[in-house]
Write a protein that holds these residues in place. Structure first.
Motif, PDB file in Angstrom:
ATOM      1  N   UNK A 223      -6.507  13.161  -4.130  1.00 50.41           N
ATOM      2  CA  UNK A 223      -6.811  14.464  -5.569  1.00 50.41           C
ATOM      3  C   UNK A 223      -5.638  13.973  -6.121  1.00 50.41           C
ATOM      4  N   UNK A 224      -4.446  13.213  -5.807  1.00 48.56           N
ATOM      5  CA  UNK A 224      -2.871  13.758  -6.249  1.00 48.56           C
ATOM      6  C   UNK A 224      -3.487  13.014  -7.415  1.00 48.56           C
ATOM      7  N   UNK A 225      -4.359  11.931  -7.973  1.00 54.66           N
ATOM      8  CA  UNK A 225      -4.934  11.855  -9.306  1.00 54.66           C
ATOM      9  C   UNK A 225      -5.418  11.143  -9.634  1.00 54.66           C
ATOM     10  N   UNK A 226      -6.619  11.465 -10.586  1.00 61.87           N
ATOM     11  CA  UNK A 226      -7.608  10.807 -10.810  1.00 61.87           C
ATOM     12  C   UNK A 226      -7.668   8.642 -11.262  1.00 61.87           C
ATOM     13  N   UNK A 227      -8.671   8.417 -11.206  1.00 57.43           N
ATOM     14  CA  UNK A 227      -8.387   7.185 -11.839  1.00 57.43           C
ATOM     15  C   UNK A 227      -8.723   7.083 -13.597  1.00 57.43           C
ATOM     16  N   UNK A 228      -9.327   8.702 -14.182  1.00 55.01           N
ATOM     17  CA  UNK A 228      -8.598   8.452 -15.431  1.00 55.01           C
ATOM     18  C   UNK A 228      -7.570   8.358 -16.291  1.00 55.01           C
ATOM     19  N   UNK A 229      -6.402   9.577 -15.505  1.00 50.21           N
ATOM     20  CA  UNK A 229      -4.725   9.220 -15.441  1.00 50.21           C
ATOM     21  C   UNK A 229      -4.103   7.709 -14.921  1.00 50.21           C
ATOM     22  N   UNK A 230      -4.610   6.780 -14.798  1.00 49.53           N
ATOM     23  CA  UNK A 230      -4.031   5.818 -13.940  1.00 49.53           C
ATOM     24  C   UNK A 230      -4.589   4.954 -15.115  1.00 49.53           C
ATOM     25  N   UNK A 231      -3.024   4.045 -15.375  1.00 46.86           N
ATOM     26  CA  UNK A 231      -3.047   2.786 -16.148  1.00 46.86           C
ATOM     27  C   UNK A 231      -3.501   1.697 -15.278  1.00 46.86           C
ATOM     28  N   UNK A 232      -4.339   0.816 -14.779  1.00 43.72           N
ATOM     29  CA  UNK A 232      -4.237  -0.263 -14.256  1.00 43.72           C
ATOM     30  C   UNK A 232      -4.314  -1.504 -14.828  1.00 43.72           C
ATOM     31  N   UNK A 233      -3.306  -2.629 -14.699  1.00 42.38           N
ATOM     32  CA  UNK A 233      -3.314  -4.068 -15.510  1.00 42.38           C
ATOM     33  C   UNK A 233      -3.350  -5.214 -14.234  1.00 42.38           C
ATOM     34  N   UNK A 234      -4.383  -6.288 -14.328  1.00 42.30           N
ATOM     35  CA  UNK A 234      -4.741  -7.221 -13.434  1.00 42.30           C
ATOM     36  C   UNK A 234      -4.402  -8.017 -14.251  1.00 42.30           C
TER      37      UNK A 234
ATOM     38  N   UNK B 215       0.996  -1.307  -0.135  1.00 47.49           N
ATOM     39  CA  UNK B 215       0.038   0.063  -0.436  1.00 47.49           C
ATOM     40  C   UNK B 215       1.112   1.189  -0.134  1.00 47.49           C
ATOM     41  N   UNK B 216       1.803   1.551   0.887  1.00 47.44           N
ATOM     42  CA  UNK B 216       2.830   2.278   0.878  1.00 47.44           C
ATOM     43  C   UNK B 216       3.350   2.577  -0.460  1.00 47.44           C
ATOM     44  N   UNK B 217       4.343   1.069  -0.787  1.00 46.00           N
ATOM     45  CA  UNK B 217       4.919   1.312  -1.930  1.00 46.00           C
ATOM     46  C   UNK B 217       3.748   2.084  -3.087  1.00 46.00           C
ATOM     47  N   UNK B 218       2.734   1.498  -2.781  1.00 45.09           N
ATOM     48  CA  UNK B 218       1.638   2.519  -4.570  1.00 45.09           C
ATOM     49  C   UNK B 218       2.320   3.488  -4.659  1.00 45.09           C
TER      50      UNK B 218
ATOM     51  N   UNK C 178      -6.899   5.727  -2.157  1.00 47.31           N
ATOM     52  CA  UNK C 178      -6.508   7.029  -0.703  1.00 47.31           C
ATOM     53  C   UNK C 178      -5.701   8.175  -1.478  1.00 47.31           C
ATOM     54  N   UNK C 179      -4.956   7.713  -2.795  1.00 51.59           N
ATOM     55  CA  UNK C 179      -4.356   8.719  -3.270  1.00 51.59           C
ATOM     56  C   UNK C 179      -5.831   9.610  -4.663  1.00 51.59           C
ATOM     57  N   UNK C 180      -6.808   8.588  -5.049  1.00 55.10           N
ATOM     58  CA  UNK C 180      -7.801   9.173  -5.879  1.00 55.10           C
ATOM     59  C   UNK C 180      -8.574  10.253  -4.975  1.00 55.10           C
ATOM     60  N   UNK C 181      -8.605   9.912  -3.010  1.00 53.34           N
ATOM     61  CA  UNK C 181      -9.270  10.667  -2.808  1.00 53.34           C
ATOM     62  C   UNK C 181      -8.623  11.985  -2.632  1.00 53.34           C
TER      63      UNK C 181
ATOM     64  N   UNK D 254       3.324   5.827  -2.471  1.00 57.54           N
ATOM     65  CA  UNK D 254       4.741   6.408  -2.865  1.00 57.54           C
ATOM     66  C   UNK D 254       4.728   6.536  -3.971  1.00 57.54           C
ATOM     67  N   UNK D 255       4.834   5.854  -5.122  1.00 60.87           N
ATOM     68  CA  UNK D 255       5.184   5.653  -6.225  1.00 60.87           C
ATOM     69  C   UNK D 255       4.142   7.247  -7.142  1.00 60.87           C
ATOM     70  N   UNK D 256       2.614   6.955  -6.575  1.00 61.20           N
ATOM     71  CA  UNK D 256       2.129   7.626  -7.123  1.00 61.20           C
ATOM     72  C   UNK D 256       2.543   8.883  -6.889  1.00 61.20           C
ATOM     73  N   UNK D 257       2.920   9.408  -5.491  1.00 61.47           N
ATOM     74  CA  UNK D 257       3.231  10.506  -5.513  1.00 61.47           C
ATOM     75  C   UNK D 257       4.672  11.281  -5.815  1.00 61.47           C
ATOM     76  N   UNK D 258       5.584   9.910  -6.220  1.00 69.00           N
ATOM     77  CA  UNK D 258       6.539  10.573  -7.277  1.00 69.00           C
ATOM     78  C   UNK D 258       6.563  10.772  -8.771  1.00 69.00           C
ATOM     79  N   UNK D 259       4.882  10.012  -9.562  1.00 69.08           N
ATOM     80  CA  UNK D 259       4.328  10.508 -10.889  1.00 69.08           C
ATOM     81  C   UNK D 259       4.135   9.152 -11.405  1.00 69.08           C
ATOM     82  N   UNK D 260       4.362   8.540 -10.602  1.00 65.17           N
ATOM     83  CA  UNK D 260       4.378   6.674 -11.513  1.00 65.17           C
ATOM     84  C   UNK D 260       2.577   6.945 -11.750  1.00 65.17           C
ATOM     85  N   UNK D 261       2.132   6.612 -12.765  1.00 61.58           N
ATOM     86  CA  UNK D 261       0.783   6.450 -13.225  1.00 61.58           C
ATOM     87  C   UNK D 261       0.132   5.076 -13.862  1.00 61.58           C
ATOM     88  N   UNK D 262       0.788   4.243 -13.675  1.00 58.31           N
ATOM     89  CA  UNK D 262       0.622   3.431 -14.421  1.00 58.31           C
ATOM     90  C   UNK D 262       0.963   2.173 -12.916  1.00 58.31           C
ATOM     91  N   UNK D 263       0.401   0.779 -12.726  1.00 56.53           N
ATOM     92  CA  UNK D 263       0.550  -0.215 -11.951  1.00 56.53           C
ATOM     93  C   UNK D 263       0.468  -1.351 -12.468  1.00 56.53           C
TER      94      UNK D 263
END
Length: 318
Positions: free
Chosen positions: A70-81, A33-36, A65-68, A38-47
């Motif tokens: 306001x650091x990023x929006x869901x649309x700015x993220x790219x999530x793979x599973x 959770x912390x790694x994610x 937490x980061x969406x809440x 930290x990554x979003x704070x640094x500027x990562x948008x792909x997880x």
């Protein structure tokens, strides 16, 4: 905004995927959770996630937490599973995807991959085995799984679909049945296993490549003390010293120069930041060619429990 410096790869369907992301394999539930975050704070948008990693709920908490905040929006993220091996049976694909969405706290995935071409016996266990510890296989053929992946796109749960750890012949089999082509192939890729032939094969078919274990996965659970460590390679260190960069940064940049999407994993804040700091330098063509010469078919993720499976992917050259 820091993250706008990450170039995107345009998939054949027009979707744009950040060329760089955070891998979460082997990241423990307590630390991921912390790694994610930290990554979003640094500027990562792909997880990059997967059900089998057993940490999607914690990854989802970090994203939420980061969406809440306001650091990023869901649309700015790219999530793979990824669809795990025990869910290849057509009726299990939709429930598996929905479970991942629930765990991640998301309404859709940007990319969903069949994790391996090998199916494991359906049931409670992720790693079903007989009394002697031999992996139990499923009868299901991945070409029968693929139409269910397509339905996930049609229903809006998933934007793009793809495959992981498939060889060239297996990709061809999927392409023959596909109404919606795989957009991405995720495979192990680093200088010891440079995947040149598979890259050329995929390029012809407009399938993008995501390189996993780009740093040689030094923390893989089955590593032996005598295994060569890519990050300690003398020739790699020479390039790093000349360019005043870390060996990890050279390995990440190597994939970016080749046009591959790259997903280094870390849970250490300083390394998460260091791995991201690769957009203000380049490797020369000569450097990339030199790194290509390290190739020794040095595969570190051979999925040996599945080596007797009909669809074991690593019995052919690529």
């Amino acid at each position: 905004m820091a993250h706008s410096k990450v170039p995107k790869v345009k998939l054949y369907n027009g979707v744009e995927m950040p060329i760089f992301g955070l891998g979460t394999w082997k990241s423990k539930p307590g630390e991921v959770t912390q790694a994610v975050k930290d990554a979003i704070d640094v500027g990562y948008r792909h997880i990059d996630c997967a059900h089998v990693y057993g940490n999607e709920q914690e990854v989802g908490q970090g994203i939420g937490q980061k969406i809440k905040e306001g650091v990023c929006t869901r649309e700015e993220l790219f999530i793979t599973s990824k669809l795990w091996n025990t869910f290849h049976r057509p009726d299990l694909v939709l429930p598996a995807c929905k479970q991942t969405l629930k765990d991640l706290g998301l309404e859709y995935l940007d990319l969903y991959l069949i994790h391996w071409p090998v199916g494991y016996k359906e049931g409670e266990s992720k790693f079903p085995a007989d009394a002697d510890g031999n992996t139990l296989f499923s009868e299901v053929d991945y070409v029968d799984t693929w139409p269910e992946m397509e339905k996930l796109v049609e229903s809006g749960l998933v934007k793009s679909i793809g495959i992981s750890n498939f060889n060239s012949e297996q990709i061809e089999r999927v392409l023959k049945v596909a109404k919606i082509k795989p957009a991405v192939l995720q495979v192990e890729c680093h200088p010891y296993l440079n995947q040149k032939k598979l890259m050329a094969f995929c390029k012809e078919r407009k399938i993008a490549i995501t390189a996993y274990s780009p740093l040689g996965s030094p923390d893989r659970p089955w590593a032996k003390p005598e295994d060569p460590q890519l990050l300690d390679d003398k020739k790699l260190k020479e390039i790093a010293e000349r360019l005043k960069r870390s060996p990890a940064q050279i390995l990440i940049r190597y994939q970016i120069e080749r046009g591959n999407i790259v997903i280094p994993k870390s849970v250490t804040k300083s390394r998460i930041a260091e791995n991201f700091d690769v957009f203000d330098f380049e490797l020369s063509k000569e450097d990339v060619e030199h790194l290509d010469t390290f190739d020794c078919n040095g595969r570190i993720c051979p999925i040996l429990p599945a080596k007797n499976h009909t669809h074991y992917p690593f019995n052919i050259e690529y």
